[in-house]
Enzyme design. Structure first.
Site, PDB file in Angstrom:
ATOM      1  NE  ARG A 238       2.073  -4.438  11.327  1.00 26.22           N
ATOM      2  CZ  ARG A 238       3.162  -4.465  10.564  1.00 26.22           C
ATOM      3  NH1 ARG A 238       4.269  -5.032  10.994  1.00 26.22           N
ATOM      4  NH2 ARG A 238       3.160  -3.925   9.389  1.00 26.22           N
TER       5      ARG A 238
ATOM      6  CE  LYS B 159      -2.204  -0.928   3.878  1.00 24.57           C
ATOM      7  NZ  LYS B 159      -1.649  -2.233   4.260  1.00 24.57           N
TER       8      LYS B 159
ATOM      9  NE  ARG C  74      -4.229  -0.977   9.985  1.00 23.12           N
ATOM     10  CZ  ARG C  74      -3.214  -0.330   9.484  1.00 23.12           C
ATOM     11  NH1 ARG C  74      -3.370   0.735   8.791  1.00 23.12           N
ATOM     12  NH2 ARG C  74      -1.990  -0.710   9.710  1.00 23.12           N
TER      13      ARG C  74
ATOM     14  NE  ARG D 187       6.629  -0.289   9.714  1.00 22.49           N
ATOM     15  CZ  ARG D 187       5.422  -0.217   9.156  1.00 22.49           C
ATOM     16  NH1 ARG D 187       5.260   0.333   7.981  1.00 22.49           N
ATOM     17  NH2 ARG D 187       4.368  -0.700   9.799  1.00 22.49           N
TER      18      ARG D 187
ATOM     19  NE  ARG E 265       7.197  -2.763   6.105  1.00 21.62           N
ATOM     20  CZ  ARG E 265       5.872  -2.613   6.080  1.00 21.62           C
ATOM     21  NH1 ARG E 265       5.269  -2.147   4.994  1.00 21.62           N
ATOM     22  NH2 ARG E 265       5.128  -2.931   7.111  1.00 21.62           N
TER      23      ARG E 265
HETATM   24  P1  AMP Z   1       0.821   0.884   8.918  1.00 25.00           P
HETATM   25  O1  AMP Z   1       2.044   1.660   8.594  1.00 25.00           O
HETATM   26  O2  AMP Z   1      -0.387   1.385   8.170  1.00 25.00           O
HETATM   27  O3  AMP Z   1       0.994  -0.595   8.786  1.00 25.00           O
HETATM   28  O4  AMP Z   1       0.508   1.153  10.456  1.00 25.00           O
HETATM   29  C1  AMP Z   1       1.415   0.804  11.479  1.00 25.00           C
HETATM   30  C2  AMP Z   1       0.690   0.709  12.813  1.00 25.00           C
HETATM   31  O5  AMP Z   1       0.098   1.980  13.129  1.00 25.00           O
HETATM   32  C3  AMP Z   1      -0.472  -0.265  12.833  1.00 25.00           C
HETATM   33  O6  AMP Z   1      -0.040  -1.587  13.108  1.00 25.00           O
HETATM   34  C4  AMP Z   1      -1.319   0.315  13.954  1.00 25.00           C
HETATM   35  O7  AMP Z   1      -0.754   0.036  15.237  1.00 25.00           O
HETATM   36  C5  AMP Z   1      -1.189   1.806  13.721  1.00 25.00           C
HETATM   37  N1  AMP Z   1      -2.218   2.306  12.766  1.00 25.00           N
HETATM   38  C6  AMP Z   1      -2.010   2.824  11.526  1.00 25.00           C
HETATM   39  N2  AMP Z   1      -3.160   3.182  10.946  1.00 25.00           N
HETATM   40  C7  AMP Z   1      -4.138   2.875  11.846  1.00 25.00           C
HETATM   41  C8  AMP Z   1      -5.548   2.982  11.818  1.00 25.00           C
HETATM   42  N3  AMP Z   1      -6.204   3.467  10.756  1.00 25.00           N
HETATM   43  N4  AMP Z   1      -6.227   2.562  12.920  1.00 25.00           N
HETATM   44  C9  AMP Z   1      -5.586   2.077  14.004  1.00 25.00           C
HETATM   45  N5  AMP Z   1      -4.262   1.934  14.082  1.00 25.00           N
HETATM   46  C10 AMP Z   1      -3.530   2.327  13.015  1.00 25.00           C
END
Ligand code: AMP
Length: 208
Positions: free
Chosen positions: A166, A36, A110, A155, A149
């Site tokens: 996740r 994404k 989400r 990360r 990654r």
């Molecule tokens: P991502 O980079 O989108 O994979 O997000 C990394 C982490 O940030 C996720 O595993 C969540 O802990 C938090 N996070 C990101 N976007 C959201 C969202 N829309 N709702 C809740 N937690 C989020």
């Protein structure tokens, strides 16, 4: 074609609107590792959209040590979701009051509650969702990409336990949104397998 539009000024107007509509709201959905972020960056640039990645926004809070960042860090490191209130608040303050909404959401919404809040916000702004793109990738491929990654970007939520968590959180809390957007006839399922370039062409193809 030029003579057609000269003869029919309304046609010129329609095509101008088509090439750069006042509102364009695209949602990019898919499990962790679906690509994404990579696709969102390029898509936003080429379609002149503001990329709103709630994950990036949270990581920025963590980096700069805000109170929100301090609260979010442990949740992110555990692979859980940050509360809907925090997320919706961040998104709302990024776009509320805009009179042209040209946004690409990456990793938001989400949860069903986030999706409903987004609907409310977009209704206030009279900016309907253009499309919801779901990137589908085989599970083995996802795990391989996330491990890669972890090595390249370091990360802190890309370790094996958190990755598994996740994935589960995605299936339990985010997957229901597939039905939600399918019922609204907004969902476009695309294969996220193959090269970055191949996936990008598929996405660009449905957003024409
Ligand atoms: P991502 O980079 O989108 O994979 O997000 C990394 C982490 O940030 C996720 O595993 C969540 O802990 C938090 N996070 C990101 N976007 C959201 C969202 N829309 N709702 C809740 N937690 C989020």
């Amino acid at each position: 074609m030029a003579s057609d539009s000269a003869a029919n000024p309304a046609m010129t107007k329609t095509s101008a609107l088509k090439s750069s509509p006042k509102h364009e709201v695209v949602l990019l959905m898919g499990p962790p590792g679906a690509g994404k972020g990579t696709q969102a960056t390029r898509l936003a640039e080429e379609r002149n959209l503001l990329k709103l990645s709630t994950g990036d926004m949270l990581r920025e809070h963590v980096r700069s040590g805000t109170e929100l960042g301090q609260r979010a860090k442990a949740i992110m490191d555990a692979g859980e979701l940050v509360s809907d209130d925090i997320i919706v608040g961040m998104v709302r303050s990024a776009i509320a009051g805009e009179n042209s909404v040209r946004v690409l959401f990456d990793g938001f919404p989400r949860t069903p509650a986030q999706a409903r809040s987004l609907d409310d916000l977009l209704e206030e702004l009279a900016a309907p969702i253009t499309a919801v793109i779901l990137l589908e990738v085989d599970e083995d491929e996802l795990v391989g990409r996330l491990a890669g990654r972890a090595r390249e970007e370091g990360r802190s939520d890309d370790n094996a336990d958190t990755i598994r968590r996740r994935m589960r959180v995605y299936q339990e809390q985010t997957q229901p949104l597939v039905d939600y957007y399918e019922a609204k006839n907004k969902l476009r399922r695309l294969s996220g397998m193959g090269s970055v370039e191949a996936v990008y062409s598929r996405i660009a193809g449905v957003l024409l």
